[in-house]
Design a protein around this motif. Sequence first.
Motif, PDB file in Angstrom:
ATOM      1  N   VAL A 118      53.105  66.305 -41.745  1.00 54.92           N
ATOM      2  CA  VAL A 118      54.499  66.692 -41.971  1.00 54.92           C
ATOM      3  C   VAL A 118      55.450  65.736 -41.257  1.00 54.92           C
ATOM      4  O   VAL A 118      56.489  65.344 -41.806  1.00 54.92           O
ATOM      5  N   VAL A 119      55.109  65.332 -40.030  1.00 53.87           N
ATOM      6  CA  VAL A 119      55.946  64.371 -39.307  1.00 53.87           C
ATOM      7  C   VAL A 119      56.033  63.057 -40.079  1.00 53.87           C
ATOM      8  O   VAL A 119      57.102  62.433 -40.160  1.00 53.87           O
ATOM      9  N   SER A 120      54.918  62.630 -40.656  1.00 55.22           N
ATOM     10  CA  SER A 120      54.920  61.398 -41.452  1.00 55.22           C
ATOM     11  C   SER A 120      55.856  61.511 -42.648  1.00 55.22           C
ATOM     12  O   SER A 120      56.605  60.581 -42.964  1.00 55.22           O
ATOM     13  N   ILE A 121      55.821  62.663 -43.303  1.00 51.62           N
ATOM     14  CA  ILE A 121      56.702  62.890 -44.451  1.00 51.62           C
ATOM     15  C   ILE A 121      58.168  62.899 -44.005  1.00 51.62           C
ATOM     16  O   ILE A 121      59.048  62.332 -44.680  1.00 51.62           O
ATOM     17  N   ILE A 122      58.444  63.528 -42.866  1.00 50.76           N
ATOM     18  CA  ILE A 122      59.813  63.559 -42.336  1.00 50.76           C
ATOM     19  C   ILE A 122      60.303  62.161 -42.014  1.00 50.76           C
ATOM     20  O   ILE A 122      61.428  61.778 -42.353  1.00 50.76           O
ATOM     21  N   ARG A 123      59.458  61.339 -41.374  1.00 48.10           N
ATOM     22  CA  ARG A 123      59.859  59.969 -41.068  1.00 48.10           C
ATOM     23  C   ARG A 123      60.098  59.176 -42.355  1.00 48.10           C
ATOM     24  O   ARG A 123      61.009  58.342 -42.418  1.00 48.10           O
ATOM     25  N   TYR A 124      59.308  59.448 -43.380  1.00 51.90           N
ATOM     26  CA  TYR A 124      59.496  58.781 -44.677  1.00 51.90           C
ATOM     27  C   TYR A 124      60.868  59.142 -45.261  1.00 51.90           C
ATOM     28  O   TYR A 124      61.605  58.274 -45.740  1.00 51.90           O
ATOM     29  N   VAL A 126      63.559  60.280 -43.636  1.00 49.79           N
ATOM     30  CA  VAL A 126      64.647  59.782 -42.791  1.00 49.79           C
ATOM     31  C   VAL A 126      64.906  58.301 -43.032  1.00 49.79           C
ATOM     32  O   VAL A 126      66.070  57.869 -43.099  1.00 49.79           O
ATOM     33  N   ILE A 127      63.863  57.508 -43.198  1.00 49.94           N
ATOM     34  CA  ILE A 127      64.025  56.056 -43.317  1.00 49.94           C
ATOM     35  C   ILE A 127      64.108  55.584 -44.766  1.00 49.94           C
ATOM     36  O   ILE A 127      64.919  54.716 -45.093  1.00 49.94           O
ATOM     37  N   CYS A 128      63.296  56.165 -45.627  1.00 43.33           N
ATOM     38  CA  CYS A 128      63.241  55.671 -47.015  1.00 43.33           C
ATOM     39  C   CYS A 128      64.141  56.452 -47.966  1.00 43.33           C
ATOM     40  O   CYS A 128      64.591  55.908 -48.971  1.00 43.33           O
ATOM     41  N   LYS A 129      64.390  57.708 -47.686  1.00 45.45           N
ATOM     42  CA  LYS A 129      65.209  58.550 -48.559  1.00 45.45           C
ATOM     43  C   LYS A 129      66.282  59.275 -47.743  1.00 45.45           C
ATOM     44  O   LYS A 129      66.323  60.504 -47.712  1.00 45.45           O
ATOM     45  N   PRO A 130      67.155  58.539 -47.059  1.00 50.75           N
ATOM     46  CA  PRO A 130      68.142  59.192 -46.183  1.00 50.75           C
ATOM     47  C   PRO A 130      69.076  60.152 -46.913  1.00 50.75           C
ATOM     48  O   PRO A 130      69.650  61.043 -46.286  1.00 50.75           O
ATOM     49  N   GLY A 131      69.189  59.988 -48.218  1.00 51.98           N
ATOM     50  CA  GLY A 131      70.018  60.921 -48.990  1.00 51.98           C
ATOM     51  C   GLY A 131      69.461  62.327 -48.990  1.00 51.98           C
ATOM     52  O   GLY A 131      70.193  63.304 -49.200  1.00 51.98           O
ATOM     53  N   CYS A 208      53.003  57.210 -46.694  1.00 46.12           N
ATOM     54  CA  CYS A 208      54.315  57.322 -46.049  1.00 46.12           C
ATOM     55  C   CYS A 208      54.605  56.108 -45.186  1.00 46.12           C
ATOM     56  O   CYS A 208      55.698  55.520 -45.256  1.00 46.12           O
ATOM     57  N   TYR A 209      53.631  55.699 -44.385  1.00 50.05           N
ATOM     58  CA  TYR A 209      53.909  54.620 -43.439  1.00 50.05           C
ATOM     59  C   TYR A 209      53.919  53.249 -44.098  1.00 50.05           C
ATOM     60  O   TYR A 209      54.626  52.346 -43.634  1.00 50.05           O
ATOM     61  N   VAL A 210      53.189  53.078 -45.160  1.00 50.16           N
ATOM     62  CA  VAL A 210      53.294  51.831 -45.910  1.00 50.16           C
ATOM     63  C   VAL A 210      54.702  51.701 -46.488  1.00 50.16           C
ATOM     64  O   VAL A 210      55.342  50.636 -46.400  1.00 50.16           O
ATOM     65  N   GLN A 211      55.207  52.801 -47.055  1.00 52.01           N
ATOM     66  CA  GLN A 211      56.562  52.782 -47.605  1.00 52.01           C
ATOM     67  C   GLN A 211      57.610  52.572 -46.508  1.00 52.01           C
ATOM     68  O   GLN A 211      58.597  51.865 -46.701  1.00 52.01           O
ATOM     69  N   ILE A 212      57.394  53.162 -45.358  1.00 51.66           N
ATOM     70  CA  ILE A 212      58.328  53.009 -44.245  1.00 51.66           C
ATOM     71  C   ILE A 212      58.375  51.554 -43.778  1.00 51.66           C
ATOM     72  O   ILE A 212      59.453  50.984 -43.550  1.00 51.66           O
ATOM     73  N   ILE A 213      57.217  50.947 -43.632  1.00 57.13           N
ATOM     74  CA  ILE A 213      57.165  49.555 -43.177  1.00 57.13           C
ATOM     75  C   ILE A 213      57.808  48.622 -44.191  1.00 57.13           C
ATOM     76  O   ILE A 213      58.561  47.707 -43.832  1.00 57.13           O
ATOM     77  N   LEU A 214      57.544  48.855 -45.467  1.00 53.42           N
ATOM     78  CA  LEU A 214      58.162  48.039 -46.505  1.00 53.42           C
ATOM     79  C   LEU A 214      59.678  48.200 -46.497  1.00 53.42           C
ATOM     80  O   LEU A 214      60.429  47.224 -46.647  1.00 53.42           O
ATOM     81  N   ARG A 215      60.124  49.430 -46.304  1.00 55.26           N
ATOM     82  CA  ARG A 215      61.556  49.701 -46.258  1.00 55.26           C
ATOM     83  C   ARG A 215      62.199  49.006 -45.057  1.00 55.26           C
ATOM     84  O   ARG A 215      63.278  48.398 -45.161  1.00 55.26           O
ATOM     85  N   TYR A 216      61.536  49.085 -43.923  1.00 49.98           N
ATOM     86  CA  TYR A 216      62.072  48.465 -42.715  1.00 49.98           C
ATOM     87  C   TYR A 216      62.154  46.947 -42.872  1.00 49.98           C
ATOM     88  O   TYR A 216      63.124  46.320 -42.442  1.00 49.98           O
ATOM     89  N   ARG A 217      61.146  46.358 -43.489  1.00 45.61           N
ATOM     90  CA  ARG A 217      61.168  44.907 -43.709  1.00 45.61           C
ATOM     91  C   ARG A 217      62.321  44.516 -44.634  1.00 45.61           C
ATOM     92  O   ARG A 217      62.957  43.478 -44.435  1.00 45.61           O
ATOM     93  N   MET A 218      62.593  45.351 -45.631  1.00 44.89           N
ATOM     94  CA  MET A 218      63.690  45.052 -46.548  1.00 44.89           C
ATOM     95  C   MET A 218      65.035  45.147 -45.830  1.00 44.89           C
ATOM     96  O   MET A 218      65.914  44.294 -45.982  1.00 44.89           O
ATOM     97  N   ILE A 219      65.183  46.187 -45.004  1.00 47.86           N
ATOM     98  CA  ILE A 219      66.441  46.367 -44.279  1.00 47.86           C
ATOM     99  C   ILE A 219      66.642  45.258 -43.258  1.00 47.86           C
ATOM    100  O   ILE A 219      67.760  44.802 -43.007  1.00 47.86           O
TER     101      ILE A 219
END
Length: 332
Positions: A118-124, A126-131, A208-219
């Motif tokens: 659940v924490v992984s989903i929440i971090r996803y 917050v970072i990938c879908k802030p809307g 979740c974390y693969v998507q988070i890392i990709l998102r962070y690299r893009m930002i």
Amino acid sequence: MMENSSIYANLSEYQMSYTAYLGTGIYVAFVGILSTFGNLIVIVVICGKRKEINFQKKQHIPLLLNLAVADIGVSLFGYPYTSLSGMAGRWLFTDELCTMAAFFCFLLSLVSLSSLVVVSIIRYIVICKPGLKPRLTSRMINYTVLLTWLYGVAWAVIPLFGPAAYTYEMFGTSCSINWTRGLLQDTIFIICIDVFCFLIPLAIIATCYVQIILRYRMISAPSTTGYDNSDGFTKMKARRDMRVTWLVLVQVGSFITVWTPYVVVSGLSLVYSLPVWVTVLPTMFAKLSCAVNPITYSLLNRTFRRMSRDILCKCALRKVSHSSDKYRPTNR
């Protein structure tokens, strides 16, 4: 229910030397004390610094509290029996206590893993879908905490009624699911555990974390404005959120690292007769899981170190003050 009497009677061929048993007992005692003290500090810090932490802005904190409660539960309900029995070289308690210890260890381990998912989903989110972040209300988070417990109970009660019934591990001083009985219903249940309680959660976490890392690299890519116009997610905020994400990622990685050998060996036990030392080592390694998170917080989170130091200092000062008042001469 479990068929412990007959199984325990057949464990003589798997007995280790007393030195080996004593080593496991001392090791489990050390891990249990470390886990109890460390997770108690986590619980006190989160509850005692509730206003400073701000649960509404840090939606993952209630899940980390839930994780600490589950971990301290393992060290309190499971480890004392294994530790004392290891020091004695045999199981010292009743079959019913073996069932209880195995049930709580399985239940609380599932709660820990579910909390990390659940924490992984929440971090996803917050970072990938802030809307979608406004939907992470306190009520929603509380529901997810409840869901982690319901999920754990749903799986943990099944062995009480037959499939892979709780029993002694091969070396006789710890209790768990019966991985070796070999009946069809046991095999099916164990495969379901491996899939639904380990592999699928692992896949969700990894995604979740693969998507988070990709998102962070893009930002973090060079930009003339320093601002991501797609959703208003600034680089500064991304870096701040990623610090929390890396902490959680270390927790997840630690959990997977300590549990994977146990899951693998348990699966092999379905088809192979393994030497006792092959089953002991992953079991002892997995028992580290409940002590890892406080260590992770202490090493990687400066805020946690500061808060825990403040609380410990206040407790020490109160104790000294109380002792001084106790022995202070009174005016007559």
